[in-house]
Design a protein around this motif. Structure first.
Motif, short mmCIF file in Angstrom:
data_model
loop_
_atom_site.label_atom_id
_atom_site.label_comp_id
_atom_site.label_asym_id
_atom_site.label_seq_id
_atom_site.Cartn_x
_atom_site.Cartn_y
_atom_site.Cartn_z
N GLY A 208 0.36 -1.34 -0.23
CA GLY A 208 0.08 -0.06 -0.34
C GLY A 208 0.88 1.64 0.05
N PRO A 209 0.10 2.40 0.07
CA PRO A 209 1.20 3.19 0.74
C PRO A 209 2.08 3.30 1.21
N LEU A 210 3.19 4.24 1.29
CA LEU A 210 4.53 4.71 2.15
C LEU A 210 4.64 5.86 2.14
N HIS A 211 4.61 6.75 3.57
CA HIS A 211 4.35 8.70 3.68
C HIS A 211 5.03 8.81 4.82
N ARG A 212 5.66 9.18 4.09
CA ARG A 212 6.85 10.17 4.89
C ARG A 212 6.70 10.66 5.94
N VAL A 213 6.80 10.55 6.61
CA VAL A 213 6.05 11.52 8.01
C VAL A 213 7.13 12.76 8.88
N ASN A 214 6.99 14.02 8.67
CA ASN A 214 7.30 14.98 8.69
C ASN A 214 7.28 15.12 10.94
N GLY A 215 8.39 15.56 11.29
CA GLY A 215 8.33 16.16 12.27
C GLY A 215 7.61 15.14 13.71
N ILE A 216 7.07 15.84 14.45
CA ILE A 216 6.89 14.51 15.78
C ILE A 216 5.87 13.83 14.92
N MET A 217 5.61 12.40 15.28
CA MET A 217 4.61 11.57 15.03
C MET A 217 3.08 11.99 16.35
N ASP A 218 1.86 12.89 16.05
CA ASP A 218 1.36 12.75 17.02
C ASP A 218 0.19 12.54 16.85
N LYS A 219 -1.70 12.68 17.40
CA LYS A 219 -2.68 12.37 17.42
C LYS A 219 -2.86 12.17 15.74
N HIS A 220 -2.47 14.21 15.64
CA HIS A 220 -3.31 14.67 14.80
C HIS A 220 -2.43 14.58 13.74
N VAL A 221 -1.13 14.27 13.47
CA VAL A 221 -0.58 13.53 12.67
C VAL A 221 -0.86 12.38 11.68
N TYR A 222 -1.11 11.95 12.57
CA TYR A 222 -1.62 10.49 12.11
C TYR A 222 -3.48 10.74 11.57
N LYS A 223 -4.10 11.23 12.71
CA LYS A 223 -5.25 11.23 11.13
C LYS A 223 -5.08 12.00 10.06
N ASP A 224 -4.27 12.41 10.00
CA ASP A 224 -4.29 12.89 8.47
C ASP A 224 -3.59 12.05 7.98
N ILE A 225 -2.57 11.25 7.99
CA ILE A 225 -1.84 9.92 7.76
C ILE A 225 -4.00 8.81 7.52
N LEU A 226 -4.17 9.04 8.26
CA LEU A 226 -5.53 7.48 8.01
C LEU A 226 -6.92 8.84 6.81
N GLN A 227 -6.95 9.93 6.52
CA GLN A 227 -7.63 10.62 6.19
C GLN A 227 -7.22 10.14 4.46
N ASN A 228 -5.78 10.85 4.85
CA ASN A 228 -5.55 11.22 3.12
C ASN A 228 -4.90 9.87 2.83
N GLN A 229 -3.98 8.98 3.32
CA GLN A 229 -3.22 8.03 2.97
C GLN A 229 -3.91 6.32 2.43
N MET A 230 -4.42 5.88 4.57
CA MET A 230 -4.65 4.72 4.70
C MET A 230 -6.20 4.25 4.14
N LEU A 231 -6.92 5.23 4.46
CA LEU A 231 -8.59 5.37 4.51
C LEU A 231 -8.39 4.92 2.14
N PRO A 232 -8.57 5.82 1.52
CA PRO A 232 -8.16 5.73 0.48
C PRO A 232 -7.93 3.86 -0.63
N HIS A 233 -7.00 4.00 0.68
CA HIS A 233 -6.53 2.26 -0.60
C HIS A 233 -7.00 0.85 0.73
N LEU A 234 -7.66 1.53 1.69
CA LEU A 234 -9.26 0.36 2.37
C LEU A 234 -10.00 0.83 1.71
N ARG A 235 -10.71 1.39 1.07
CA ARG A 235 -11.93 1.72 0.47
C ARG A 235 -11.53 1.29 -0.88
N ALA A 236 -10.82 1.76 -1.54
CA ALA A 236 -10.64 0.47 -2.67
C ALA A 236 -10.03 -0.65 -1.80
#
Length: 342
Positions: A208-236
């Motif tokens: 699936g996707p491989l995404h670079r994490v910029n800065g500190i990985m907190d819940k807000h950064v993780y939510k953005d990854i889920l929304q923009n990287q994980m969710l489209p792939h999961l739906r597909a």
């Protein structure tokens, strides 16, 4: 016809010479001709010698053995009772009251002869009794899952890759006295030279996707990854797909849980301290191997290398990882919830 071995046929020196000759590779025929004895007689004599003292050497050469069978058993028993004892500690414990204890080297030789070698400890997560029970429960619930069942899971995790060098221990074979030759050195830089943090996922359909994490990985950064990287792939992946994540605090925060609920994402229940049940851990190792000899000047260059190799990992690797899930579950059950080899 050659002589047979009788009480008065051959001297003790002759017999010792036959034993030594046999140990030096002389054939039965050659020995029989040298001493005028039948080959059968030579063979029977050597068998009797072996039965008497456990070898074909009737008179042991060199220094006498300093430990007996009881000593050897105690050395092995002490080591097996506490595998972390060093050879000097075993020597002190076993021969505490002995007036002439054997050397540490002798203790090491007895251990090595029994196949008990010094090894590096394997580092595994500390698993509480509660977590062990949860791991066994999870493993039993998923033991009989088919490959089709596992194909519906989107496995995920984060991993850190150094820009320079490796986190692992590296070995080299070198001649004696060449330790500091540049050819046999591992170059290092101060503070490790930096690292690149990535989030990745894969499923039965491939990487699936491989995404670079910029800065500190907190819940807000993780939510953005889920929304923009994980969710489209999961739906597909289609209906019935399930997202897997570990129990990192940012993954299990109420903020993230509410996001999952609002997006109607099915999240797999996961036992804590269970990297051995997540096949993506081995995918990270594969990616590390592929990038091992590539140096990067900065995070952008490193991520470009990682992404390129990530996209080239063959489907056969994915198949091997998912086909191992039943074995992983069984290993956890057999280990009663303790860490396994995976």
């Amino acid at each position: 016809m050659g002589r047979t071995f009788g009480k008065n046929n051959l001297t003790d020196n002759d017999k010792r010479a036959i034993v030594v000759g046999r140990q030096n590779g002389l054939t039965m025929m050659t020995l029989a001709g040298m001493f005028g004895v039948t080959e059968a007689g030579i063979s029977q004599f050597l068998k009797r010698q072996k039965a008497q003292d456990g070898s074909t050497n009737s008179q042991r050469t060199g220094r006498p053995r300093v430990t007996d069978r009881n000593d050897d058993r105690n050395i092995l028993k002490t080591s097996r009772t506490n595998p972390r004892l060093t050879a000097p500690a075993i020597r002190r414990e076993v021969f505490l009251n002995s007036p002439s204890p054997p050397s540490v080297s002798t203790v090491k030789r007895r251990l090595n002869a029994a196949g008990i070698m010094g090894r590096r400890l394997v580092k595994k997560p500390l698993i509480s009794e509660k977590n062990r029970a949860a791991r066994v429960k999870w493993a039993k619930e998923h033991l009989n899952w088919t490959r089709q069942d596992w194909n519906k899971i989107l496995w995920s995790d984060e991993s850190k890759f150094l820009l320079f060098g490796s986190d692992g221990i590296q070995w080299v074979r070198r001649p004696i006295g060449s330790r500091y030759h540049p050819k046999y050195q591992l170059p290092t830089v101060r503070h490790g030279g930096g690292s690149c943090m990535v989030w990745g996922a894969f499923s039965g359909s491939g990487n699936g996707p491989l995404h670079r994490v910029n800065g500190i990985m907190d819940k807000h950064v993780y939510k953005d990854i889920l929304q923009n990287q994980m969710l489209p792939h999961l739906r597909a992946m289609g209906r019935g797909s399930v997202y897997q994540q570990d129990n990192d605090p940012k993954h299990t925060s109420l903020f993230v849980k509410d996001w999952f609920k609002s997006r109607r994402v099915n999240v797999m229940g996961w036992p804590s301290q269970s990297p051995d049940l997540n096949p993506i851990e081995h995918l990270w190792e594969e990616l590390e191997r592929r990038c091992a000899n590539k140096r990067a000047k900065n995070c952008n260059e490193k991520f470009a290398q990682l992404l390129s190799e990530w996209n080239q990992i063959p489907m056969s690797t994915i198949d091997t990882l998912l086909n191992s899930m039943q074995r992983r579950c069984q290993a956890v059950i057999d280990a009663r919830g303790f860490a396994t080899k995976y």
